[in-house]
Design an enzyme around this catalytic site. Structure first.
Site, PDB file in Angstrom:
ATOM      1  N   TYR A 121       0.831  -1.084  -0.194  1.00 51.09           N
ATOM      2  CA  TYR A 121       0.123  -0.040  -0.029  1.00 51.09           C
ATOM      3  C   TYR A 121       0.827   1.266  -0.098  1.00 51.09           C
ATOM      4  O   TYR A 121       1.728   1.425   0.768  1.00 51.09           O
ATOM      5  CB  TYR A 121      -0.912   0.085   1.183  1.00 51.09           C
ATOM      6  N   ASP A 168       9.610   2.771   0.154  1.00 56.11           N
ATOM      7  CA  ASP A 168       8.110   3.544   0.959  1.00 56.11           C
ATOM      8  C   ASP A 168       8.546   3.192   2.361  1.00 56.11           C
ATOM      9  O   ASP A 168       8.352   2.104   2.643  1.00 56.11           O
ATOM     10  CB  ASP A 168       7.092   2.978   0.449  1.00 56.11           C
ATOM     11  N   LYS A 200       3.705   9.307   9.031  1.00 53.01           N
ATOM     12  CA  LYS A 200       3.286   8.446  10.502  1.00 53.01           C
ATOM     13  C   LYS A 200       4.453   8.991  11.566  1.00 53.01           C
ATOM     14  O   LYS A 200       4.258  10.033  11.798  1.00 53.01           O
ATOM     15  CB  LYS A 200       3.486   7.110  10.167  1.00 53.01           C
TER      16      LYS A 200
END
Ligand SMILES: *Cc1c(COP(=O)(O)O)cnc(C)c1O
Length: 440
Positions: free
Chosen positions: A148, A243, A275
């Site tokens: 994702y 990522d 995050k």
């Protein structure tokens, strides 16, 4: 709070939410669609615990999906945020906090030469992809099934089973045009990615991968897989985008790349972060080699912008959080992740529930499946009914797990021995429920 847990206020809020917010939620997993029941409406968090509108307290193993690495409402983070907010929330002009945060990231990740801040991981990935296409003058982006990278059109692509599939949009509203340059490959499949490059390597702008896939549950890279991707990219003139939105500053003081770079000689061209670097506020970033990053406007022609990018309050939260992320904190995270996995796994074993504890650094998840999981396809053999029973039992006993069988679990520096004991005791009860719910 076991069986007597009241959730009337959460139910009332959710009924109101359903009338005004699609599905009642601002992001889909929160809706409890895959586990059923009513999502809890949280109003307070302290350290490792969160409290819902009915006053129920939970040990939190969601941690806002990663950002709350030092625990909720850490006094130092609260202080720095309050100080910054009292001096205004936004200027739409440069400020010291974003410079300090970028420098702190660079101090931790040697390969970072430049950082551009955005407000979400989605935006960071969008920018990285745009940069890669501009830098290579090619169109094709390669991603892995089950990874994702946020909800940008080009990356919301159906993962067909089989070796590799040309991208088909898997969301209405994503045009075939937006997805046609995305090629999807099975994760950890060395032959598939190698033969893809052999077939059309000169058209590939970039390969993007999660540093440790953790959005289908945790599926660690097989030894050498990231290095292989990096080498293929280098050989064919494509960029390698790592990522680290989930892993960055969580699995080590830098992230996955910092954790392995002393043994593995590879370096991505671009990193994406989010995050942890916002400490619970909307901060994300694309970072990496100067020769690529300096293509961004205003130095270069690749346009990218944001009204609230590098926001002073949000970057203050991120900086305060990163400053608390010292060796001691990482030692605690590693230990707590191990302990939670251990007590849950022991409880399930005792009840004969087939499961697999998967780990990548201190990221972990429990698959309700007897098999090893190396790819998205492997994740599909779970007994989801058993997870659902386990999840609800834990929740009513005061342990908040991610409401999906396909998500990582998160610990923080604030989790205590008492939390572990509570999780262990709750797991014993929940494992009985899971055993009883076995699909036939
Ligand atoms: C969470 C996540 C994203 C998306 O970040 P948002 O801030 O939710 O847009 C992208 N990539 C990975 C690996 C993630 O875990």
């Amino acid at each position: 709070m076991t069986s007597g847990q009241s959730i009337i206020r959460s139910e009332n809020w959710h009924a109101r939410a359903l009338k005004i917010i699609p599905g009642g939620v601002s992001s889909p997993v929160r809706a409890f669609s895959s586990v059923g029941g009513t999502p809890r409406y949280f109003v307070e968090g302290r350290g490792s615990r969160v409290i819902d509108v009915d006053g129920n307290e939970y040990v939190d193993l969601v941690g806002s999906w990663g950002p709350m690495i030092v625990g909720h409402a850490h006094p130092e983070v609260v202080r720095r945020v309050s100080e910054s907010a009292a001096r205004s929330s936004s200027f739409g002009a440069p400020g010291p906090n974003e410079v300090l945060l970028a420098e702190e990231m660079q101090r931790r990740v040697m390969a970072i030469e430049r950082v551009r801040f955005v407000s979400s991981g989605t935006e960071a990935v969008m920018t990285a992809v745009r940069l890669a296409r501009a830098a290579t003058n090619r169109n094709v982006i390669v991603k892995f099934i089950g990874c994702y990278h946020g909800h940008a059109d080009a990356l919301l692509v159906q993962a067909g089973s089989g070796v590799l599939t040309l991208g088909l949009p898997n969301s209405p509203g994503v045009t075939p045009g937006a997805a046609q340059d995305t090629v999807v490959v099975a994760y950890n499949d060395v032959d598939a990615i190698t033969s893809l490059f052999a077939q059309c390597g000169s058209e590939i702008a970039a390969v993007i991968t999660e540093a440790i896939p953790a959005n289908m549950g945790v599926v660690p890279p097989l030894p050498g897989f990231n290095a292989l991707l990096s080498n293929l990219c280098k050989r064919y003139g494509a960029l390698f985008i790592l990522d680290e939105v989930m892993t960055g500053f969580r699995v080590s003081s830098g992230g996955l790349w910092s954790l392995v770079q002393s043994e593995e000689a590879w370096t991505p061209d671009l990193f994406t972060y989010g995050k942890v670097i916002g400490g619970g506020y909307p901060v994300a970033a694309v970072a990496g080699a100067a020769k690529v990053m300096d293509l961004l406007a205003p130095l270069g022609a690749v346009y990218q912008a944001g009204t609230l990018s590098g926001n002073p309050v949000a970057t203050a939260a991120g900086l305060a959080t990163l400053e608390l992320c010292n060796d001691e904190l990482y030692a605690t995270l590693n230990r707590r992740a191990h302990e939670v996995g251990q007590v849950v796994s022991e409880a399930l074993t005792e009840q004969g529930v087939a499961h697999r504890l998967q780990k990548g650094g201190n990221l972990f998840s429990v698959f309700f499946s007897p098999n090893e999981v190396h790819s998205f396809e492997d994740t599909q053999h779970q007994d989801v009914k058993q997870f659902v029973a386990f999840f609800h039992s834990m929740l009513t006993q005061g342990v908040s797990l991610p409401p999906s069988a396909y998500e990582a679990w998160f610990v923080s520096g604030a989790h205590s021995d008492e939390d572990i004991e509570l999780i262990a005791a709750a797991s014993k009860v929940a494992a009985v429920e899971a055993a009883r719910s076995k699909s036939t």
